[in-house]
Write an enzyme that holds these catalytic residues in place. Structure first.
Site, PDB file in Angstrom:
ATOM      1  N   LEU A 106       0.906  -1.020  -0.139  1.00  0.00           N
ATOM      2  CA  LEU A 106       0.294   0.031  -0.033  1.00  0.00           C
ATOM      3  C   LEU A 106       0.820   1.294  -0.006  1.00  0.00           C
ATOM      4  O   LEU A 106       0.517   2.294  -0.446  1.00  0.00           O
ATOM      5  CB  LEU A 106      -0.771  -0.042   1.184  1.00  0.00           C
ATOM      6  CG  LEU A 106      -2.043  -1.132   1.100  1.00  0.00           C
ATOM      7  CD1 LEU A 106      -2.973  -0.881   2.298  1.00  0.00           C
ATOM      8  CD2 LEU A 106      -2.968  -0.919  -0.110  1.00  0.00           C
ATOM      9  N   HIS A 107       2.141   1.134   0.451  1.00  0.00           N
ATOM     10  CA  HIS A 107       3.004   2.347   0.687  1.00  0.00           C
ATOM     11  C   HIS A 107       3.509   2.898  -0.643  1.00  0.00           C
ATOM     12  O   HIS A 107       4.045   4.191  -0.951  1.00  0.00           O
ATOM     13  CB  HIS A 107       4.270   2.180   1.621  1.00  0.00           C
ATOM     14  CG  HIS A 107       5.353   1.282   1.323  1.00  0.00           C
ATOM     15  ND1 HIS A 107       6.494   1.400   1.953  1.00  0.00           N
ATOM     16  CD2 HIS A 107       5.554   0.444   0.359  1.00  0.00           C
ATOM     17  CE1 HIS A 107       7.124   0.847   1.285  1.00  0.00           C
ATOM     18  NE2 HIS A 107       6.674   0.318   0.251  1.00  0.00           N
ATOM     19  N   ASN A 108       3.404   2.000  -1.679  1.00  0.00           N
ATOM     20  CA  ASN A 108       3.657   2.224  -3.075  1.00  0.00           C
ATOM     21  C   ASN A 108       2.804   3.107  -3.725  1.00  0.00           C
ATOM     22  O   ASN A 108       2.904   3.833  -4.772  1.00  0.00           O
ATOM     23  CB  ASN A 108       3.732   1.064  -4.022  1.00  0.00           C
ATOM     24  CG  ASN A 108       4.905   0.153  -3.523  1.00  0.00           C
ATOM     25  OD1 ASN A 108       5.310  -1.142  -3.930  1.00  0.00           O
ATOM     26  ND2 ASN A 108       6.070   0.638  -2.762  1.00  0.00           N
TER      27      ASN A 108
ATOM     28  N   ARG B  45       3.056   6.597   0.000  1.00  0.00           N
ATOM     29  CA  ARG B  45       3.134   7.296   1.066  1.00  0.00           C
ATOM     30  C   ARG B  45       3.201   6.061   2.205  1.00  0.00           C
ATOM     31  O   ARG B  45       2.579   5.270   1.942  1.00  0.00           O
ATOM     32  CB  ARG B  45       2.018   8.183   1.278  1.00  0.00           C
ATOM     33  CG  ARG B  45       0.690   7.701   1.305  1.00  0.00           C
ATOM     34  CD  ARG B  45      -0.376   9.152   1.510  1.00  0.00           C
ATOM     35  NE  ARG B  45       0.118   9.957   2.630  1.00  0.00           N
ATOM     36  CZ  ARG B  45      -0.100  11.126   2.463  1.00  0.00           C
ATOM     37  NH1 ARG B  45      -0.702  11.622   1.229  1.00  0.00           N
ATOM     38  NH2 ARG B  45       0.246  11.952   3.416  1.00  0.00           N
ATOM     39  N   GLU B  46       3.735   6.660   3.468  1.00  0.00           N
ATOM     40  CA  GLU B  46       3.813   5.997   4.576  1.00  0.00           C
ATOM     41  C   GLU B  46       2.511   6.437   5.329  1.00  0.00           C
ATOM     42  O   GLU B  46       2.270   7.805   5.135  1.00  0.00           O
ATOM     43  CB  GLU B  46       4.894   5.968   5.349  1.00  0.00           C
ATOM     44  CG  GLU B  46       6.108   5.324   4.676  1.00  0.00           C
ATOM     45  CD  GLU B  46       6.027   3.695   4.316  1.00  0.00           C
ATOM     46  OE1 GLU B  46       5.373   3.291   4.725  1.00  0.00           O
ATOM     47  OE2 GLU B  46       6.699   3.777   3.084  1.00  0.00           O
TER      48      GLU B  46
END
Ligand SMILES: C[S@@+](CC[C@H](N)C(=O)[O-])C[C@H]1O[C@@H](n2cnc3c(N)ncnc32)[C@H](O)[C@@H]1O
Length: 365
Positions: A270-272, A327-328
């Site tokens: 998901l962080h991509n 995003r983180e």
């Protein structure tokens, strides 16, 4: 010289901010911040230097005994004095040791660069994709989004890899190395005791699944749902100790049906992606989830509170932003995308190490 400057900087810092340097024009210059800022900004030189020795594969040419740089340069096919200066600089980072005049020997760290797994990490971080993507962070910050077409000529990293298969291979191996390094911190935080079928969404070479399967003999089927190109890459080898229960399943997690499973996992996925894209992936996974199945997302969870100390996650956040518009996220931000995707968050297991992902459990709403 660099070593001298760094030593000076450390001395200066340990003395606090008392040192006032020379005058420039009419303003005073404080040497502590000057040295500190130079050291941080010198990161680029150091990164290029380590990358270059890996690209030339110096570590594998250097024998297990002290060796004159002139002999080494001849074997590698480069200018002896240039190689000498490069290796001499790297000795300040404990990469190689100069044991006699222009004679070098391995250190514990330079030994590691003989191993493809460590070398691939360096080649990934310093390689053309990463190097080009950092060319222009200013525009990303001004515009609120990173322009990969301008930075590396493709709409996304994944499109770029399709035309740079050598870099894709380095990327996949480096991801496996990170997974192997972090697995012992994170495998035990999920409960797989009642799982028969597990599906890793974007599981790369299958390293994380392999770690989970090792300690969960009850799992009968393990599906690695991955892009076609990664599945093709995996056929040529990749994760050497890969568990035999793993079957690659090619597909696109935005558009293709994801196979049914008791537990789905997504590590560093998901962080991509942007929030909108992450919601799309979550919705697609939720469509395949039956009542009672769970999705374990393994990602960094950023601190919510202002006074909660931020770790490496905030730097990984900038990297994801620049490279992929990803995003983180903090827990509040995960809750927001969960709401939009129509799923709910259950248990959250944070890991004590700021560099390790935490586990966020998602269920059908
Ligand atoms: C950051 S890597 C994480 C790999 C692995 N989960 C790990 O933690 O080592 C992201 C993975 O997502 C895969 N991926 C990217 N886009 C995808 C898509 N649309 N469908 C399926 N997989 C995709 C990539 O091939 C890559 O292996």
């Amino acid at each position: 010289m660099i070593y001298y400057l760094i030593t000076k900087m450390i001395e200066t810092q340990s003395r606090g901010k008392e040192t006032q340097g020379g005058q420039v024009g009419s303003g005073k210059v404080d040497s502590g911040p000057v040295m500190f800022l130079s050291q941080i900004c010198d990161g680029l030189e150091k990164s290029r230097a380590i990358y270059t020795v890996c690209e030339l594969d110096v570590a594998n040419q250097l024998e297990n005994k002290p060796e004159p740089v002139d002999k080494l340069a001849k074997e590698i096919g480069c200018c002896p004095d240039s190689l000498y200066r490069l290796m001499r600089a790297l000795t300040t980072l404990e990469i190689f040791k100069e044991t006699d005049d222009r004679v070098f020997q391995h250190t514990e760290l330079s030994e590691k660069l003989r191993d493809q797994r460590y070398r691939d990490l360096v080649l990934l971080h310093g390689g053309p994709l990463s190097f080009n993507s950092w060319r222009d962070l200013t525009s990303t910050i001004r515009n609120g989004k990173s322009d990969s077409n301008k930075l590396f000529g493709k709409p996304s990293v994944w499109e770029y890899f399709k035309e740079h298969r050598d870099e894709e291979k380095i990327y996949n191996t480096a991801m496996t190395t990170y997974t192997n390094c972090l697995a012992s911190n994170i495998v035990g935080i999920g409960d797989f005791s009642k799982c028969e079928t597990i599906c890793d969404i974007g599981g790369g070479q299958g390293a994380f699944l392999t770690h989970i399967l090792k300690s969960n003999k009850n799992i009968k089927n393990a599906i690695n749902f991955e892009q076609h190109c990664t599945v093709e890459c995996n056929k040529q080898g990749g994760c050497p100790e890969r568990d035999q229960r793993i079957k690659d399943h090619p597909g696109d997690f935005f558009t293709d049906k994801i196979p049914e499973a008791d537990i789905y996992i997504m590590k560093s996925i998901l962080h991509n992606w942007t929030d909108d894209q992450a919601v799309k992936v979550l919705k697609n996974v939720a469509n395949s989830m039956k009542q009672g199945s769970k999705l374990y997302v393994y990602d960094i969870v950023l601190g919510n509170e202002k006074n909660e100390q931020q770790g490496v996650g905030v730097w990984l956040d900038i990297k994801m932003f620049q490279l992929m518009n990803g995003r983180e996220r903090s827990l509040k931000e995960f809750e927001k995308i969960a709401r939009e995707a129509g799923v709910k968050i259950g248990n959250v297991q944070k890991t004590p190490q700021s560099f390790s992902p935490s586990l966020i459990e998602f269920q059908k709403a």
